[in-house]
Design a protein around this motif. Structure first.
Motif, short mmCIF file in Angstrom:
data_model
loop_
_atom_site.label_atom_id
_atom_site.label_comp_id
_atom_site.label_asym_id
_atom_site.label_seq_id
_atom_site.Cartn_x
_atom_site.Cartn_y
_atom_site.Cartn_z
N UNK A 325 -6.32 -16.66 31.92
CA UNK A 325 -5.55 -15.30 31.85
C UNK A 325 -6.03 -14.43 32.66
N UNK A 326 -5.54 -13.23 32.75
CA UNK A 326 -5.86 -12.20 33.72
C UNK A 326 -4.89 -11.04 33.63
N UNK A 327 -5.40 -9.93 34.02
CA UNK A 327 -4.74 -8.58 34.27
C UNK A 327 -4.89 -8.13 35.56
N UNK A 328 -3.58 -7.65 36.13
CA UNK A 328 -3.66 -7.17 37.35
C UNK A 328 -2.69 -6.22 37.71
N UNK A 329 -2.94 -5.36 38.62
CA UNK A 329 -1.61 -4.62 39.18
C UNK A 329 -0.92 -5.10 40.03
N UNK A 330 0.37 -5.15 40.20
CA UNK A 330 1.36 -5.85 40.88
C UNK A 330 2.33 -4.84 41.20
N UNK A 331 3.06 -4.87 42.36
CA UNK A 331 4.23 -4.02 42.78
C UNK A 331 5.32 -4.11 41.48
N UNK A 332 5.83 -3.04 41.17
CA UNK A 332 6.72 -2.87 40.06
C UNK A 332 7.80 -3.73 40.08
N UNK A 333 8.33 -4.31 41.32
CA UNK A 333 9.56 -5.39 41.18
C UNK A 333 9.17 -6.65 40.77
N UNK A 334 7.84 -6.87 40.81
CA UNK A 334 7.38 -8.35 40.40
C UNK A 334 6.61 -8.32 39.12
N UNK A 335 7.03 -7.22 38.19
CA UNK A 335 6.37 -7.13 37.13
C UNK A 335 7.01 -7.48 35.68
N UNK A 336 8.11 -8.05 35.77
CA UNK A 336 8.88 -8.75 34.61
C UNK A 336 8.43 -9.58 34.10
N UNK A 337 7.87 -9.77 32.62
CA UNK A 337 7.53 -11.17 32.19
C UNK A 337 8.50 -12.21 32.30
N UNK A 338 7.90 -13.42 32.91
CA UNK A 338 8.62 -14.41 33.24
C UNK A 338 8.57 -14.66 34.72
N UNK A 339 8.31 -13.78 35.52
CA UNK A 339 8.13 -13.70 37.03
C UNK A 339 7.30 -14.69 37.37
N UNK A 340 7.38 -15.53 38.16
CA UNK A 340 6.70 -16.59 38.80
C UNK A 340 5.90 -15.97 40.17
N UNK A 341 4.39 -15.93 40.18
CA UNK A 341 3.67 -15.72 41.11
C UNK A 341 2.57 -16.46 41.46
N UNK A 342 1.39 -16.18 42.24
CA UNK A 342 0.48 -16.83 42.47
C UNK A 342 -0.89 -16.12 42.78
N UNK A 343 -1.74 -16.44 42.74
CA UNK A 343 -3.22 -15.99 43.04
C UNK A 343 -4.08 -16.92 43.95
N UNK A 344 -4.71 -16.01 45.07
CA UNK A 344 -5.65 -16.79 45.83
C UNK A 344 -6.82 -16.83 45.22
N UNK A 345 -7.23 -18.05 44.78
CA UNK A 345 -8.54 -18.30 44.07
C UNK A 345 -9.49 -18.97 45.00
N UNK A 346 -10.27 -18.09 45.71
CA UNK A 346 -11.26 -18.66 46.74
C UNK A 346 -10.32 -19.77 47.70
N UNK A 347 -9.28 -19.21 48.22
CA UNK A 347 -8.62 -19.96 49.34
C UNK A 347 -7.76 -21.24 48.63
N UNK A 348 -7.58 -21.48 47.36
CA UNK A 348 -6.65 -22.08 46.72
C UNK A 348 -5.67 -21.64 45.92
N UNK A 349 -4.43 -21.64 46.32
CA UNK A 349 -3.27 -20.99 45.74
C UNK A 349 -2.72 -21.35 44.43
N UNK A 350 -2.99 -20.88 43.30
CA UNK A 350 -2.71 -21.38 41.95
C UNK A 350 -1.53 -20.44 41.33
#
Length: 363
Positions: A325-350
């Motif tokens: 789990x994480x908290x993050x600040x994201x651009x408003x247009x990507x903030x709706x629950x259910x939105x699929x995103x990814x995080x760069x975790x030390x070079x691996x996109x998760x």
């Protein structure tokens, strides 16, 4: 050199592993942070929070002072109750988030984060000018001990004269714990029911021992800062320096509700905050749920496709839920629950999914 709380010797005796936190030598864990986290969720944990700042504001215009100095309506708080609020600068940036207790008509206790103790004390001392009130930093004289978890009522009830059943959430009452005078508050930072005890610093070791003995039959464990961080993250609670800062207003943090524009008089930051309240802020705080075992951490980049759209502020593998789990600040247009995103975790996109906060709520 790191400062030590009045309980430092007790923690050493318990074999705590220490870390420097905001200039204080604090226990990060005693045995296992997972065991300590689990104890708070299932039984109870005992925390030393004496690094926090306690600042008294007293006098005929104490309430007016705080109405001007803070964004909340403190004159509307009844004696015996508390309120979560913030202190902002003229631009609406957050200097700190606070809990303020009204102890009497003309007496308040402002509790600030350890790293912001001097900043808040100085700001209050400046803002009291022109009011019939006095600001007195009591941090050196006061220790703070917390009992958090489902068994907190049973543990504390065995050693105090206070009517715990009548004590509401975000309320406080003077109490006695086996001969020791304390201010007992039903507040906390874990997502569980529990209590915080403001104790004269010299009496803190004795109160800690009393609570430890009362808690032993219930599975109470001493708990360090590591599990406090995962507990507050699961509960979706912001941490200053991560989710809150001078570069952010309460509105980006999703905490605009604490700003009380209906107060009759001016307050520091009001004009800037009014302007911010009229428009959609570009980035907002969200929850992110991952899969697998790799957790996003503070500072990691959040992506939509290959486009950078935000940054993680806090993250961990949730001990209670079993997934990242994480908290993050994201651009408003990507903030709706259910939105699929990814995080760069030390070079691996998760992959991660935007979810509503909090991640965990007690039954």
């Amino acid at each position: 050199m790191s400062k030590e709380t009045s309980l430092h010797g007790v923690h050493k005796g318990l074999g705590a592993l220490f870390t420097d936190f905001a200039g204080w030598s604090m226990p990060i864990r005693y045995s296992s942070e997972l065991a300590e986290h689990k104890a708070v969720r299932e039984t109870a944990g005992l925390f030393d929070l004496s690094h926090m700042a306690e600042i008294e504001v007293t006098g005929p215009q104490a309430a007016d002072t705080l109405d001007f100095a803070l964004v909340g309506n403190l004159s509307g708080v009844k004696p015996g109750r508390a309120r979560y609020t913030m202190i902002c600068d003229e631009n609406g940036g957050v200097l700190d988030d606070l809990v303020v207790y009204r102890l009497a008509d003309e007496k308040f206790l402002v509790v600030a984060n350890a790293g912001n103790a001097a900043v808040v004390a100085e700001a209050l001392a400046e803002r009291v000018s022109g009011f019939d009130a006095v600001v007195d930093n009591k941090s050196e004289d006061v220790a703070l001990i917390a009992v958090q978890g489902p068994k907190a009522v049973e543990i504390l009830g065995a050693v105090t004269d206070a009517d715990l059943g009548a004590l509401k959430y975000y309320a406080s009452v003077p109490a006695v714990v086996k001969g020791h005078d304390v201010l007992l508050a039903r507040t906390g930072y874990t997502g569980e029911d529990g209590f915080e005890l403001y104790v004269p610093a010299g009496e803190a070791p004795a109160v800690w021992r009393i609570l430890t003995e009362a808690g032993e039959p219930h599975g109470l464990l001493p708990a360090g800062l590591a599990c406090r961080d995962t507990l507050r993250l699961e509960a979706g609670m912001p941490l200053y320096g991560n989710e809150l800062s001078l570069q952010l207003s309460p509105f980006e943090a999703g905490l605009g509700r604490v700003v009380k524009f209906e107060k009759p008089n001016d307050f520091v930051g009001k004009a800037a905050l009014e302007e911010l309240s009229k428009k959609d802020v570009p980035r907002v705080r969200v929850g992110l749920k991952g899969s697998g075992r790799r957790a996003p951490r503070h500072g990691y980049t959040v992506l939509s496709g290959e486009t950078e759209i935000g940054e993680v502020t806090s993250g961990a593998l949730s001990p209670t839920l079993g997934y990242p789990i994480a908290m993050a600040y994201v651009d408003r247009e990507h903030s709706e629950p259910g939105t699929q995103l990814s995080v760069d975790i030390r070079g691996r996109i998760e992959p991660v999914e935007v979810v509503a906060l909090p991640f965990y709520s007690r039954a």
